[in-house]
Design an enzyme around this catalytic site. Sequence first.
Site, mmCIF file in Angstrom:
data_model
loop_
_atom_site.group_PDB
_atom_site.id
_atom_site.type_symbol
_atom_site.label_atom_id
_atom_site.label_comp_id
_atom_site.label_asym_id
_atom_site.label_seq_id
_atom_site.Cartn_x
_atom_site.Cartn_y
_atom_site.Cartn_z
ATOM 1 N N HIS A 20 0.855 -1.193 0.000
ATOM 2 C CA HIS A 20 0.000 0.000 0.000
ATOM 3 C C HIS A 20 0.888 1.240 0.000
ATOM 4 O O HIS A 20 1.712 1.419 0.904
ATOM 5 C CB HIS A 20 -0.919 -0.016 1.231
ATOM 6 N N GLU B 287 1.591 3.641 3.032
ATOM 7 C CA GLU B 287 2.107 3.075 4.284
ATOM 8 C C GLU B 287 3.643 3.046 4.218
ATOM 9 O O GLU B 287 4.274 1.975 4.221
ATOM 10 C CB GLU B 287 1.514 1.678 4.504
ATOM 11 N N HIS C 186 2.659 -3.839 6.819
ATOM 12 C CA HIS C 186 1.696 -2.770 6.547
ATOM 13 C C HIS C 186 1.718 -1.805 7.725
ATOM 14 O O HIS C 186 2.496 -1.977 8.665
ATOM 15 C CB HIS C 186 0.288 -3.356 6.399
ATOM 16 N N GLU D 120 1.210 -5.452 11.115
ATOM 17 C CA GLU D 120 0.567 -4.138 11.026
ATOM 18 C C GLU D 120 1.244 -3.205 12.024
ATOM 19 O O GLU D 120 1.067 -3.313 13.238
ATOM 20 C CB GLU D 120 -0.930 -4.255 11.340
#
Length: 233
Positions: free
Chosen positions: A42, A45, A144, A202
């Site tokens: 992404h 990010e 991420h 994450e």
Amino acid sequence: MPDKLHSAVSHQLGVSVENRPILATVFNKDCQDTVTIFGGFHGDEPKSVHICREFIKLLSQHPAHSRHTRWVIAPLINPDGYERRHRRNAHKVDINRNFPTENWTPGKRNSRMFGGPSPGSEPETSAVINLIAAYPPHVIITIHSISDGRFCNNYDGPAKSLAEIMHQHNHYPITSSIGYATPGSFGHWAGVEKNIPTITLELPSHHSPKKCWQDNRPALLAVGAFAQHSQLS
Ligand SMILES: [Zn+2]
């Protein structure tokens, strides 16, 4: 004299929609115990890209960390999105919803999580699939970042013990679900369908890149030790 066995090689996995190269660095390429790390699925990010690049730097400076592990690190899967600081690629497809899984659905075209016109349609997705085929991983970490305190070690496939090892170092919660459906995600494709232990790491989007690196450097190194002792192949 440089240590040839443990020196790094660079691979171009493919190019993005806008022709930007998608690259991976491989350390100790002839070893079989492989840990593959991805960042930048992404484009909004950037901390995920930072962690991968710091890890490449660390391994370059300290070859001992690669003595018994083949590290394969692809810091930036979605360079077009990164250039714009947008989540999706230049076709406005969420790469992390574009994998050819049995649960793939396109979703809404204007959604942040649009899965694309067909499963595996995007060149960035093909680049990832090609890398997995070229260096079959024992374990995968895909990085991420996430807001609102939802940071975690999210595992797919046979990766609960791996998530526990990472938790000992980064102290992020362990989850088997991010809390919403992710059809066509890389974690589902690699972890659930290919049975490769896969952690979606994450990072807390409110932590600085420096803090994310400090907290996760020992977690990533511990993953290397896990891969060496793992019976999974
Ligand atoms: Zn993400």
